[in-house]
Design an enzyme around this catalytic site. Structure first.
Site, short mmCIF file in Angstrom:
data_model
loop_
_atom_site.label_atom_id
_atom_site.label_comp_id
_atom_site.label_asym_id
_atom_site.label_seq_id
_atom_site.Cartn_x
_atom_site.Cartn_y
_atom_site.Cartn_z
N GLU A 52 0.81 -1.21 0.00
CA GLU A 52 0.00 0.00 0.00
C GLU A 52 0.85 1.27 0.00
OE1 GLU A 52 -3.53 0.32 0.22
OE2 GLU A 52 -3.54 -1.79 -0.32
N ASP A 70 -8.84 7.18 -8.33
CA ASP A 70 -9.41 5.86 -8.62
C ASP A 70 -10.93 5.87 -8.48
OD1 ASP A 70 -9.60 6.15 -5.88
OD2 ASP A 70 -9.07 4.08 -5.44
N THR A 75 -7.97 8.60 -0.22
CA THR A 75 -7.51 7.36 0.39
C THR A 75 -6.55 7.77 1.50
OG1 THR A 75 -7.74 6.07 -1.63
CG2 THR A 75 -6.23 5.22 0.02
#
Length: 268
Positions: A52, A70, A75
């Site tokens: 990640e 995305d 995020t």
């Protein structure tokens, strides 16, 4: 639900986790410790962080926040909580339950409005700065840990143990839930597992652990390739399959793997 990101961008046998003293006075966990054993869980956090965040320092990721374009909005954090998928909202609500009036509480109305979208409306650079401020707060760090465990880690380990899988299989489930979530769409963890069950039996069903995990990882790769943001499958191909090929079902160090071509290792 988390996504791939890089920063340039009860059933089954489970032995008790006990320490073995080795020659030279070093220690290691006995074979059979589950992923919820503290030492194994630390390994799991590092493995996920390598994929990640291209780093083994998972605790440095509390402050991480980025829109990786995305379609999921921001995020952020140690597991990739997303403003567009609901888990970031759940996190900030939990943080506010633990600490009313915290620096992120004022964004709750905006987080509710953007849930399900990629919008930054009501968030933006001020939210990013306040997230970084909150990340220094031990209460917010604990909130991130709590939500990681509640939504991702605990369900994955529970299901894997029920399927008779050892630590490697438990991690394969956890990593899949981190990326794909456990909703009802075709690429969710539940459907990845369903595809695997169509090819092989779990150990709890009398199946072979290697055969089942290969089937699960095949299904996982299929799911990853359904979305451009997940299409790099190295976290499976050059990490989890490496451990499986070595039959390291207990995820015992030393561990060596690659993600996106970068090499990582855990030696003890």
């Amino acid at each position: 639900m988390s996504v791939v990101r890089r920063r340039t961008a009860i059933t089954g046998l489970l032995a008790a986790a006990v320490s073995l003293t080795l020659v030279g006075g070093t220690t290691a966990q006995a074979a059979g410790a589950g992923l919820d054993d503290p030492a194994k869980k630390e390994i799991a956090m590092k493995l996920v962080s390598s994929a990640e965040n291209s780093s083994l320092d998972w605790k440095a990721q509390y402050k991480y926040i980025e829109d990786i374009k995305d379609g999921r909005g921001y995020t952020a954090g140690i597991i990739g909580f997303c403003s567009g998928t609901g888990d970031m909202l759940d996190l900030v609500e939990h943080y506010t339950d633990l600490k009313p009036g915290n620096v992120l509480a004022k964004y709750l109305p905006a987080l509710r409005k953007v849930n399900g979208t990629d919008s930054h409306a009501g968030l933006g650079s001020a939210f990013e700065r306040d997230w970084a401020t909150a990340a220094k707060d031990a209460v917010f760090q604990q909130a991130q840990n709590d939500e990681r465990d509640r939504v991702y880690f605990n369900p994955a380990v529970k299901q894997a143990k029920a399927d008779g899988l050892r630590a490697l299989g438990q991690f394969a489930y956890y990593d899949a839930i981190v990326m794909h979530g456990n909703g009802g769409d075709s690429t969710s963890f539940a459907n990845i597992r369903k595809r695997a069950l169509g090819k092989a039996k779990t150990p709890a069903q009398g199946g072979d652990e290697t055969a089942y995990l290969n089937a699960f990882l095949d299904a996982r790769v299929w799911a990853m390739k359904q979305e451009e943001a997940h299409s790099d499958t190295s976290r499976v191909d050059t990490a989890q399959r490496v451990f499986l090929k070595a039959k390291n079902f207990d995820l015992n160090p030393p561990l060596k793997w690659k993600v996106y071509g970068d090499s990582f290792s855990i030696n003890s």
